[in-house]
Enzyme design. Structure first.
Site, PDB file in Angstrom:
ATOM      1  N   ASP A 195      14.836   3.311  43.287  1.00 10.47           N
ATOM      2  CA  ASP A 195      15.309   4.569  43.876  1.00 10.47           C
ATOM      3  C   ASP A 195      16.098   4.256  45.160  1.00 10.47           C
ATOM      4  O   ASP A 195      15.652   3.444  45.985  1.00 10.47           O
ATOM      5  CB  ASP A 195      14.066   5.422  44.188  1.00 10.47           C
ATOM      6  N   HIS A 196      17.245   4.885  45.344  1.00 11.25           N
ATOM      7  CA  HIS A 196      18.068   4.736  46.558  1.00 11.25           C
ATOM      8  C   HIS A 196      18.383   3.282  46.925  1.00 11.25           C
ATOM      9  O   HIS A 196      18.259   2.893  48.099  1.00 11.25           O
ATOM     10  CB  HIS A 196      17.399   5.430  47.764  1.00 11.25           C
ATOM     11  N   ASN A 198      13.124  13.966  40.862  1.00 12.10           N
ATOM     12  CA  ASN A 198      12.418  13.041  41.761  1.00 12.10           C
ATOM     13  C   ASN A 198      11.391  13.824  42.565  1.00 12.10           C
ATOM     14  O   ASN A 198      11.721  14.853  43.186  1.00 12.10           O
ATOM     15  CB  ASN A 198      13.407  12.389  42.728  1.00 12.10           C
ATOM     16  N   PHE A 199      10.169  13.334  42.577  1.00 16.00           N
ATOM     17  CA  PHE A 199       9.057  14.079  43.174  1.00 16.00           C
ATOM     18  C   PHE A 199       8.054  13.092  43.739  1.00 16.00           C
ATOM     19  O   PHE A 199       7.586  12.217  43.029  1.00 16.00           O
ATOM     20  CB  PHE A 199       8.428  14.930  42.057  1.00 16.00           C
ATOM     21  N   TYR A 200       7.727  13.220  45.009  1.00 18.36           N
ATOM     22  CA  TYR A 200       6.728  12.302  45.580  1.00 18.36           C
ATOM     23  C   TYR A 200       5.911  12.900  46.731  1.00 18.36           C
ATOM     24  O   TYR A 200       4.680  12.833  46.710  1.00 18.36           O
ATOM     25  CB  TYR A 200       7.400  11.010  46.069  1.00 18.36           C
ATOM     26  N   HIS A 237      14.900  15.838  50.813  1.00 21.43           N
ATOM     27  CA  HIS A 237      13.676  15.048  50.686  1.00 21.43           C
ATOM     28  C   HIS A 237      12.613  15.556  51.667  1.00 21.43           C
ATOM     29  O   HIS A 237      12.951  16.066  52.730  1.00 21.43           O
ATOM     30  CB  HIS A 237      13.957  13.570  51.009  1.00 21.43           C
ATOM     31  N   GLY A 238      11.354  15.403  51.289  1.00 21.84           N
ATOM     32  CA  GLY A 238      10.249  15.703  52.209  1.00 21.84           C
ATOM     33  C   GLY A 238       9.849  17.171  52.199  1.00 21.84           C
ATOM     34  O   GLY A 238      10.167  17.912  51.272  1.00 21.84           O
ATOM     35  N   GLY A 286      12.058  16.973  45.011  1.00 23.98           N
ATOM     36  CA  GLY A 286      11.388  17.962  44.152  1.00 23.98           C
ATOM     37  C   GLY A 286      10.198  18.658  44.817  1.00 23.98           C
ATOM     38  O   GLY A 286       9.869  19.787  44.448  1.00 23.98           O
ATOM     39  N   SER A 287       9.568  18.030  45.800  1.00 24.34           N
ATOM     40  CA  SER A 287       8.374  18.639  46.425  1.00 24.34           C
ATOM     41  C   SER A 287       8.762  19.926  47.145  1.00 24.34           C
ATOM     42  O   SER A 287       9.646  19.907  48.010  1.00 24.34           O
ATOM     43  CB  SER A 287       7.761  17.672  47.447  1.00 24.34           C
TER      44      SER A 287
HETATM   45  P1  13P Z   1      10.205  14.391  47.550  1.00 29.00           P
HETATM   46  O1  13P Z   1       9.422  13.270  48.180  1.00 29.00           O
HETATM   47  O2  13P Z   1      10.751  15.367  48.532  1.00 29.00           O
HETATM   48  O3  13P Z   1       9.432  15.046  46.449  1.00 29.00           O
HETATM   49  O4  13P Z   1      11.497  13.724  46.886  1.00 29.00           O
HETATM   50  C1  13P Z   1      11.397  12.488  46.235  1.00 29.00           C
HETATM   51  C2  13P Z   1      12.750  11.908  46.021  1.00 29.00           C
HETATM   52  O5  13P Z   1      13.737  12.611  45.926  1.00 29.00           O
HETATM   53  C3  13P Z   1      12.842  10.438  45.915  1.00 29.00           C
HETATM   54  O6  13P Z   1      14.166  10.019  45.768  1.00 29.00           O
END
Ligand code: 13P
Length: 282
Positions: A82-83, A227-229, A177-178, A207-208
């Site tokens: 990712d990135h 993308n979700f974390y 993000h975040g 996505g969060s």
């Molecule tokens: P979040 O951590 O905001 O869900 O986004 C994850 C992300 O986009 C990783 O590239």
């Protein structure tokens, strides 16, 4: 079973759904992702953002475990960088066995982003891997909750995809993000237009904090990877805090890790069900 981003997104396309892309930062996180996907019998993308999370665990260590557990999984799993922001990091990930990489040149000029993405495409091809790239910027959220990055322009996206031949496009249409400071307002027409002009799967970052309804609308407009974390990590932190408060006496790290894994797995299962977009099972 380890598969490429292109192949996993073909599955998403044929079913009008999005594949969840969860970031791993620990063995517990990797296991939570794969167990959630297996229990939901749904393909998943397991990704590592070295630029953001390399300080917690090195790519060379976590990457090998990601690939090994993806190969053993009962569902298709894409292992994705990712990135990725430099070619050494991209080559390291591919040497370990990642089936996909992202090259993020969104902070560069259009010309430089195109040139570097083309080179990243060339490297990925050598390994038989897929590539996601970014145009526009998810950036950060400003004081008023407005997105500070530049939204992706559909006409420019068309040229970018033609010039780079990428497998998926990370586009900016209102997510960041975040944690969101205020309710995100997504530009669904922009997603549709990008899809119409480029004909590549669109990737949502950040996505969060997006509502289930908005996720479904985005999928119907052409988003195929989400993308979700942050929420999984935050909810796991909440679960650990609760568990610690209920503990009489000693608090053991192995119990903390299990609590985190179980919590992340539940968050991931919920997300996978939403991203499947009303399909009961695959
Ligand atoms: P979040 O951590 O905001 O869900 O986004 C994850 C992300 O986009 C990783 O590239």
């Amino acid at each position: 079973m380890l598969i490429t981003l292109r192949n996993i997104l073909d599955i998403a396309e044929s079913k009008n759904m999005a594949i969840a892309a969860f970031n791993a930062t620990s063995l517990e996180g990797i296991m939570a992702v794969i167990e959630a996907a297996e229990e939901e019998n749904t393909p998943v993308i397991l990704q590592f953002a070295n630029a953001a999370h390399g300080k917690y665990i090195p790519l060379e260590k976590i990457g090998k475990v990601m690939v090994m557990l993806a190969e053993e999984a009962k569902v298709p799993v894409c292992v994705h960088l990712d990135h990725g922001d430099n070619f050494d990091e991209i080559k390291t990930a591919l040497d370990i066995g990642f089936s996909s990489i992202m090259y993020d040149g969104s902070a560069l000029s259009f010309k430089e982003n195109v040139a570097n993405t083309r080179y990243a495409r060339y490297i990925a091809d050598v390994y038989g891997a897929s590539i996601e790239a970014e145009l526009g910027s998810m950036g950060a959220e400003g004081a008023e909750g407005n997105v500070m990055g530049a939204y992706t322009d559909p006409e420019t996206a068309k040229i970018f995809v033609e010039e780079t031949d990428i497998d998926a496009l990370a586009a900016s249409f209102g997510t960041v993000h975040g944690i969101y400071k205020s309710e995100p307002k997504l530009d669904f027409n922009r997603i549709e237009k990008i899809r119409e002009l480029t004909d590549v799967p669109v990737v949502m970052h950040g996505g969060s904090g997006i509502s289930d309804d908005d996720f479904r609308k985005c999928i119907d407009c052409g988003v195929r990877k989400i993308n979700f974390y942050t929420y999984a990590a935050k909810f796991a932190g909440d679960a650990i805090r609760k568990m610690a408060a209920e503990t009489n006496g000693n608090l053991y790290s192995h119990d903390v890790f299990v609590t985190a894994r179980e919590s992340m797995k539940e968050t991931y299962r919920d997300a996978i069900r939403v991203f499947r977009n009303n399909k009961v099972s695959l």
